[in-house]
Design an enzyme around this catalytic site. Structure first.
Site, PDB file in Angstrom:
ATOM      1  N   THR A  39      57.815 -46.561 -68.321  1.00 23.52           N
ATOM      2  CA  THR A  39      56.541 -45.826 -68.329  1.00 23.52           C
ATOM      3  C   THR A  39      56.799 -44.322 -68.246  1.00 23.52           C
ATOM      4  O   THR A  39      57.728 -43.888 -67.557  1.00 23.52           O
ATOM      5  CB  THR A  39      55.698 -46.280 -67.115  1.00 23.52           C
ATOM      6  OG1 THR A  39      55.387 -47.661 -67.276  1.00 23.52           O
ATOM      7  CG2 THR A  39      54.396 -45.492 -67.017  1.00 23.52           C
TER       8      THR A  39
ATOM      9  N   GLY B  13      62.481 -43.758 -68.392  1.00 23.04           N
ATOM     10  CA  GLY B  13      62.793 -42.400 -67.957  1.00 23.04           C
ATOM     11  C   GLY B  13      63.066 -42.359 -66.463  1.00 23.04           C
ATOM     12  O   GLY B  13      63.132 -43.393 -65.791  1.00 23.04           O
TER      13      GLY B  13
ATOM     14  N   GLY C 140      58.888 -43.035 -60.351  1.00 21.04           N
ATOM     15  CA  GLY C 140      57.554 -43.262 -59.793  1.00 21.04           C
ATOM     16  C   GLY C 140      56.642 -42.063 -59.878  1.00 21.04           C
ATOM     17  O   GLY C 140      55.525 -42.089 -59.369  1.00 21.04           O
ATOM     18  N   GLY C 141      57.127 -41.005 -60.565  1.00 18.04           N
ATOM     19  CA  GLY C 141      56.264 -39.842 -60.763  1.00 18.04           C
ATOM     20  C   GLY C 141      54.966 -40.228 -61.458  1.00 18.04           C
ATOM     21  O   GLY C 141      53.917 -39.612 -61.242  1.00 18.04           O
ATOM     22  N   GLY C 142      55.033 -41.264 -62.278  1.00 20.81           N
ATOM     23  CA  GLY C 142      53.838 -41.747 -62.970  1.00 20.81           C
ATOM     24  C   GLY C 142      53.133 -42.864 -62.221  1.00 20.81           C
ATOM     25  O   GLY C 142      52.110 -43.384 -62.688  1.00 20.81           O
TER      26      GLY C 142
ATOM     27  N   GLU D 274      58.081 -51.183 -62.703  1.00 17.54           N
ATOM     28  CA  GLU D 274      59.342 -50.728 -63.296  1.00 17.54           C
ATOM     29  C   GLU D 274      60.521 -51.398 -62.598  1.00 17.54           C
ATOM     30  O   GLU D 274      61.470 -51.864 -63.247  1.00 17.54           O
ATOM     31  CB  GLU D 274      59.460 -49.207 -63.174  1.00 17.54           C
ATOM     32  CG  GLU D 274      58.477 -48.453 -64.051  1.00 17.54           C
ATOM     33  CD  GLU D 274      58.480 -46.951 -63.828  1.00 17.54           C
ATOM     34  OE1 GLU D 274      58.012 -46.237 -64.716  1.00 17.54           O
ATOM     35  OE2 GLU D 274      58.932 -46.493 -62.771  1.00 17.54           O
TER      36      GLU D 274
HETATM   37  C1  5RP Z   1      56.874 -43.468 -63.997  1.00 17.31           C
HETATM   38  C2  5RP Z   1      58.301 -43.049 -63.972  1.00 17.31           C
HETATM   39  C3  5RP Z   1      58.779 -42.192 -65.085  1.00 17.31           C
HETATM   40  O1  5RP Z   1      59.869 -42.791 -65.683  1.00 17.31           O
HETATM   41  C4  5RP Z   1      59.182 -40.853 -64.539  1.00 17.31           C
HETATM   42  O2  5RP Z   1      58.093 -40.319 -63.814  1.00 17.31           O
HETATM   43  C5  5RP Z   1      59.580 -39.895 -65.662  1.00 17.31           C
HETATM   44  O3  5RP Z   1      58.455 -39.593 -66.425  1.00 17.31           O
HETATM   45  P1  5RP Z   1      58.530 -38.636 -67.680  1.00 17.31           P
HETATM   46  O4  5RP Z   1      59.333 -39.329 -68.720  1.00 17.31           O
HETATM   47  O5  5RP Z   1      57.094 -38.452 -68.084  1.00 17.31           O
HETATM   48  O6  5RP Z   1      59.157 -37.335 -67.243  1.00 17.31           O
HETATM   49  O7  5RP Z   1      59.073 -43.382 -63.111  1.00 17.31           O
HETATM   50  O8  5RP Z   1      56.533 -44.178 -62.845  1.00 17.31           O
END
Ligand code: 5RP
Length: 230
Positions: free
Chosen positions: A32, A86, A99-101, A107
């Protein structure tokens, strides 16, 4: 190159990796985020090679389906040769903060079933020591304050994630996220085990016990493949 261009570069490199290393008719695990989205877009050209994909979030499911991928339930799958995702940070041993998203739980589940975890990231995500990026914890809402006290005792600063309107951010599983600031994580495996043991923690966004097997790192000089010993 801009960060978006680097993400497209590694997304295409991951699609090339999967097409070269995964047999026709297999199922692909898909992460994600914006980098994972670039991978989905790149893999769409060869989607007919695969039986389908297992998704790590509602957002990824929507993007996969928009491209015509068959999205399968993980419970229907016995083996998953590869999981591509990512990261918010990755260290030199392949341990990550994710987990930023907010999709960390699904995941981690999908990654746990996969034979190979391919991390895709631009070079800005690579760090010596994890923790500059706040460490996300998915928590059962009634445990939020108790877990916040545990975080403070650990030396971190707990910040409950909110949406732009100020209401709590809820994950696809209906839980809240505490972002932990101020940590320097020298032993990610030990910290992952420690936080996992706190009642009410659903998932800690440390992916160290099951880290990446390899990373496709994008920079101005191109995509570099880094393999980790595990
Ligand atoms: C989502 C995640 C993403 O992999 C992580 O936040 C990186 O995001 P991006 O590719 O938008 O930089 O762990 O839960």
């Amino acid at each position: 190159m801009t960060q978006d261009e680097l993400k497209q570069l590694v997304g295409q490199a991951a699609a090339d990796y999967v097409n070269a290393n995964v047999a026709q008719g297999e199922v692909i695990g898909v992460g994600t985020g914006s980098t994972a989205n670039c991978f989905i877009d790149a893999l769409a050209a060869t989607k007919q090679r695969y039986r389908g994909a297992v998704s790590s979030s509602l957002a990824t499911t929507a993007r996969l389906q928009a491209h015509g991928f068959n999205v399968l339930d993980l419970n229907e799958i016995e083996t998953l040769p590869v999981y591509v995702d990512g990261a918010d940070e990755i260290d030199y041993r392949g341990a990550m903060i994710k987990g930023g998203g907010g999709a960390l739980t699904r995941e981690k589940i999908v990654a746990s079933v996969a034979t190979v975890f391919v991390c895709i990231a631009d070079i800005s995500k690579r760090v010596e020591v994890l923790g500059q990026f706040p460490l996300p914890l998915e928590v059962v809402p009634m445990a939020r304050t108790a877990i916040g006290r545990q975080v403070l005792a650990l030396g971190g600063v707990p910040v409950v994630r909110v949406k732009p309107d100020g209401s709590p951010f809820l994950t696809d599983n209906g839980n809240e996220i505490i972002d932990v600031k101020g940590l320097r994580i020298y032993d990610p495996r030990a910290l992952e085990a420690q936080i996992n043991a706190w009642p009410g923690v659903v998932t800690v966004g440390l992916f160290a016990q099951r880290g990446a097997n390899l990373c496709l790192l994008g920079s101005d000089t191109g995509v570099k493949r880094v393999d980790y010993a595990g």
